[in-house]
Design a protein around this motif. Structure first.
Motif, PDB file in Angstrom:
ATOM      1  N   TYR A  76     -27.575   7.389 -29.830  1.00  0.00           N
ATOM      2  CA  TYR A  76     -27.490   6.719 -28.530  1.00  0.00           C
ATOM      3  C   TYR A  76     -26.059   6.829 -28.003  1.00  0.00           C
ATOM      4  O   TYR A  76     -25.124   6.401 -28.663  1.00  0.00           O
ATOM      5  CB  TYR A  76     -27.911   5.252 -28.672  1.00  0.00           C
ATOM      6  CG  TYR A  76     -29.323   5.114 -29.188  1.00  0.00           C
ATOM      7  CD1 TYR A  76     -30.386   5.126 -28.307  1.00  0.00           C
ATOM      8  CD2 TYR A  76     -29.584   4.998 -30.552  1.00  0.00           C
ATOM      9  CE1 TYR A  76     -31.691   5.016 -28.768  1.00  0.00           C
ATOM     10  CE2 TYR A  76     -30.879   4.888 -31.020  1.00  0.00           C
ATOM     11  CZ  TYR A  76     -31.929   4.899 -30.131  1.00  0.00           C
ATOM     12  OH  TYR A  76     -33.215   4.800 -30.590  1.00  0.00           O
ATOM     13  N   PRO A  77     -25.878   7.393 -26.802  1.00  0.00           N
ATOM     14  CA  PRO A  77     -24.529   7.574 -26.285  1.00  0.00           C
ATOM     15  C   PRO A  77     -23.882   6.250 -25.890  1.00  0.00           C
ATOM     16  O   PRO A  77     -24.548   5.323 -25.424  1.00  0.00           O
ATOM     17  CB  PRO A  77     -24.726   8.467 -25.059  1.00  0.00           C
ATOM     18  CG  PRO A  77     -26.136   8.251 -24.642  1.00  0.00           C
ATOM     19  CD  PRO A  77     -26.891   7.934 -25.898  1.00  0.00           C
ATOM     20  N   LEU A  78     -22.578   6.192 -26.090  1.00  0.00           N
ATOM     21  CA  LEU A  78     -21.794   5.044 -25.660  1.00  0.00           C
ATOM     22  C   LEU A  78     -21.491   5.216 -24.173  1.00  0.00           C
ATOM     23  O   LEU A  78     -21.044   6.286 -23.748  1.00  0.00           O
ATOM     24  CB  LEU A  78     -20.503   4.968 -26.472  1.00  0.00           C
ATOM     25  CG  LEU A  78     -19.664   3.713 -26.318  1.00  0.00           C
ATOM     26  CD1 LEU A  78     -20.455   2.469 -26.727  1.00  0.00           C
ATOM     27  CD2 LEU A  78     -18.406   3.834 -27.166  1.00  0.00           C
ATOM     28  N   VAL A  79     -21.754   4.181 -23.379  1.00  0.00           N
ATOM     29  CA  VAL A  79     -21.579   4.273 -21.931  1.00  0.00           C
ATOM     30  C   VAL A  79     -20.858   3.041 -21.399  1.00  0.00           C
ATOM     31  O   VAL A  79     -20.845   1.983 -22.034  1.00  0.00           O
ATOM     32  CB  VAL A  79     -22.927   4.424 -21.185  1.00  0.00           C
ATOM     33  CG1 VAL A  79     -23.608   5.741 -21.539  1.00  0.00           C
ATOM     34  CG2 VAL A  79     -23.850   3.249 -21.451  1.00  0.00           C
ATOM     35  N   ILE A  80     -20.267   3.208 -20.221  1.00  0.00           N
ATOM     36  CA  ILE A  80     -19.747   2.086 -19.451  1.00  0.00           C
ATOM     37  C   ILE A  80     -20.585   2.026 -18.180  1.00  0.00           C
ATOM     38  O   ILE A  80     -20.599   2.971 -17.394  1.00  0.00           O
ATOM     39  CB  ILE A  80     -18.261   2.275 -19.103  1.00  0.00           C
ATOM     40  CG1 ILE A  80     -17.423   2.377 -20.369  1.00  0.00           C
ATOM     41  CG2 ILE A  80     -17.772   1.114 -18.215  1.00  0.00           C
ATOM     42  CD1 ILE A  80     -15.978   2.770 -20.122  1.00  0.00           C
ATOM     43  N   VAL A  81     -21.311   0.925 -18.013  1.00  0.00           N
ATOM     44  CA  VAL A  81     -22.136   0.719 -16.824  1.00  0.00           C
ATOM     45  C   VAL A  81     -21.353  -0.195 -15.881  1.00  0.00           C
ATOM     46  O   VAL A  81     -20.974  -1.305 -16.252  1.00  0.00           O
ATOM     47  CB  VAL A  81     -23.487   0.066 -17.182  1.00  0.00           C
ATOM     48  CG1 VAL A  81     -24.318  -0.180 -15.925  1.00  0.00           C
ATOM     49  CG2 VAL A  81     -24.253   0.917 -18.180  1.00  0.00           C
ATOM     50  N   THR A  82     -21.081   0.279 -14.684  1.00  0.00           N
ATOM     51  CA  THR A  82     -20.432  -0.537 -13.664  1.00  0.00           C
ATOM     52  C   THR A  82     -21.512  -0.955 -12.683  1.00  0.00           C
ATOM     53  O   THR A  82     -22.308  -0.129 -12.234  1.00  0.00           O
ATOM     54  CB  THR A  82     -19.312   0.250 -12.967  1.00  0.00           C
ATOM     55  OG1 THR A  82     -18.389   0.699 -13.977  1.00  0.00           O
ATOM     56  CG2 THR A  82     -18.568  -0.614 -11.966  1.00  0.00           C
ATOM     57  N   TRP A  83     -21.540  -2.262 -12.379  1.00  0.00           N
ATOM     58  CA  TRP A  83     -22.657  -2.798 -11.604  1.00  0.00           C
ATOM     59  C   TRP A  83     -22.197  -3.970 -10.750  1.00  0.00           C
ATOM     60  O   TRP A  83     -21.145  -4.553 -10.976  1.00  0.00           O
ATOM     61  CB  TRP A  83     -23.793  -3.202 -12.526  1.00  0.00           C
ATOM     62  CG  TRP A  83     -23.403  -4.114 -13.655  1.00  0.00           C
ATOM     63  CD1 TRP A  83     -22.731  -3.769 -14.794  1.00  0.00           C
ATOM     64  CD2 TRP A  83     -23.652  -5.512 -13.756  1.00  0.00           C
ATOM     65  NE1 TRP A  83     -22.547  -4.870 -15.597  1.00  0.00           N
ATOM     66  CE2 TRP A  83     -23.111  -5.954 -14.983  1.00  0.00           C
ATOM     67  CE3 TRP A  83     -24.286  -6.433 -12.940  1.00  0.00           C
ATOM     68  CZ2 TRP A  83     -23.187  -7.279 -15.400  1.00  0.00           C
ATOM     69  CZ3 TRP A  83     -24.366  -7.752 -13.357  1.00  0.00           C
ATOM     70  CH2 TRP A  83     -23.825  -8.156 -14.578  1.00  0.00           C
ATOM     71  N   LEU A  84     -23.005  -4.271  -9.734  1.00  0.00           N
ATOM     72  CA  LEU A  84     -22.716  -5.386  -8.840  1.00  0.00           C
ATOM     73  C   LEU A  84     -23.465  -6.626  -9.300  1.00  0.00           C
ATOM     74  O   LEU A  84     -24.681  -6.581  -9.526  1.00  0.00           O
ATOM     75  CB  LEU A  84     -23.116  -5.043  -7.404  1.00  0.00           C
ATOM     76  CG  LEU A  84     -22.330  -3.908  -6.770  1.00  0.00           C
ATOM     77  CD1 LEU A  84     -22.902  -3.577  -5.398  1.00  0.00           C
ATOM     78  CD2 LEU A  84     -20.856  -4.258  -6.657  1.00  0.00           C
ATOM     79  N   ASP A  85     -22.724  -7.727  -9.449  1.00  0.00           N
ATOM     80  CA  ASP A  85     -23.306  -8.993  -9.887  1.00  0.00           C
ATOM     81  C   ASP A  85     -23.490  -9.931  -8.693  1.00  0.00           C
ATOM     82  O   ASP A  85     -22.753  -9.866  -7.706  1.00  0.00           O
ATOM     83  CB  ASP A  85     -22.395  -9.645 -10.920  1.00  0.00           C
ATOM     84  CG  ASP A  85     -23.086 -10.713 -11.745  1.00  0.00           C
ATOM     85  OD1 ASP A  85     -24.301 -10.920 -11.578  1.00  0.00           O
ATOM     86  OD2 ASP A  85     -22.401 -11.346 -12.574  1.00  0.00           O
ATOM     87  N   ILE A  86     -24.447 -10.800  -8.803  1.00  0.00           N
ATOM     88  CA  ILE A  86     -24.728 -11.785  -7.760  1.00  0.00           C
ATOM     89  C   ILE A  86     -23.578 -12.786  -7.678  1.00  0.00           C
ATOM     90  O   ILE A  86     -23.042 -13.219  -8.697  1.00  0.00           O
ATOM     91  CB  ILE A  86     -26.038 -12.532  -8.063  1.00  0.00           C
ATOM     92  CG1 ILE A  86     -27.210 -11.561  -8.035  1.00  0.00           C
ATOM     93  CG2 ILE A  86     -26.251 -13.706  -7.119  1.00  0.00           C
ATOM     94  CD1 ILE A  86     -28.498 -12.137  -8.591  1.00  0.00           C
ATOM     95  N   THR A  87     -23.207 -13.148  -6.476  1.00  0.00           N
ATOM     96  CA  THR A  87     -22.230 -14.195  -6.232  1.00  0.00           C
ATOM     97  C   THR A  87     -22.899 -15.270  -5.387  1.00  0.00           C
ATOM     98  O   THR A  87     -23.591 -14.963  -4.424  1.00  0.00           O
ATOM     99  CB  THR A  87     -21.006 -13.635  -5.477  1.00  0.00           C
ATOM    100  OG1 THR A  87     -20.415 -12.601  -6.262  1.00  0.00           O
ATOM    101  CG2 THR A  87     -19.977 -14.705  -5.213  1.00  0.00           C
ATOM    102  N   ALA A  88     -22.708 -16.525  -5.768  1.00  0.00           N
ATOM    103  CA  ALA A  88     -23.265 -17.635  -5.002  1.00  0.00           C
ATOM    104  C   ALA A  88     -22.192 -18.698  -4.831  1.00  0.00           C
ATOM    105  O   ALA A  88     -21.299 -18.832  -5.675  1.00  0.00           O
ATOM    106  CB  ALA A  88     -24.470 -18.220  -5.731  1.00  0.00           C
ATOM    107  N   THR A  89     -22.263 -19.418  -3.744  1.00  0.00           N
ATOM    108  CA  THR A  89     -21.319 -20.499  -3.505  1.00  0.00           C
ATOM    109  C   THR A  89     -22.092 -21.768  -3.168  1.00  0.00           C
ATOM    110  O   THR A  89     -23.262 -21.715  -2.784  1.00  0.00           O
ATOM    111  CB  THR A  89     -20.365 -20.172  -2.337  1.00  0.00           C
ATOM    112  OG1 THR A  89     -21.125 -20.095  -1.135  1.00  0.00           O
ATOM    113  CG2 THR A  89     -19.630 -18.887  -2.585  1.00  0.00           C
ATOM    114  N   ALA A  90     -21.429 -22.878  -3.323  1.00  0.00           N
ATOM    115  CA  ALA A  90     -22.035 -24.160  -2.962  1.00  0.00           C
ATOM    116  C   ALA A  90     -21.114 -24.931  -2.030  1.00  0.00           C
ATOM    117  O   ALA A  90     -21.247 -26.134  -1.869  1.00  0.00           O
ATOM    118  CB  ALA A  90     -22.309 -24.971  -4.222  1.00  0.00           C
TER     119      ALA A  90
END
Length: 80
Positions: free
Chosen positions: A4-18
């Motif tokens: 299994y190859p070693l990878v770096i996954v770059t991704w967008l995460d949800i941001t929420a405010t209150a």
């Protein structure tokens, strides 16, 4: 070596405010996860954070393809 190859996954995460933040100031944040690529298809990428004694990835994170901005293959032993 793992199959299994070693990878770096770059991704967008949800941001929420209150609070009373201006909507234009609230955006997803870009984060990165490193791990062993278990599987990848048109919907989901699965990455494990650990390799078991059987050399298979465990501690799986499943990413929807739509939130991924890049996948970089990483080598623990760069060629010289």
């Amino acid at each position: 070596m793992s199959d299994y190859p070693l990878v770096i996954v770059t991704w967008l995460d949800i941001t929420a405010t209150a609070g009373w933040e201006d909507p234009e100031e609230v955006n997803p944040i870009e984060v990165s996860t490193i791990g062993w690529l278990y599987s990848q298809d048109e919907n989901t990428v699965k990455v494990g954070n650990s390799l078991g004694e059987d050399e298979r990835p465990y501690g799986i994170s499943a990413f929807p393809v739509g939130c991924i901005t890049s996948i970089e293959h990483y080598s623990l032993f760069p060629s010289s």
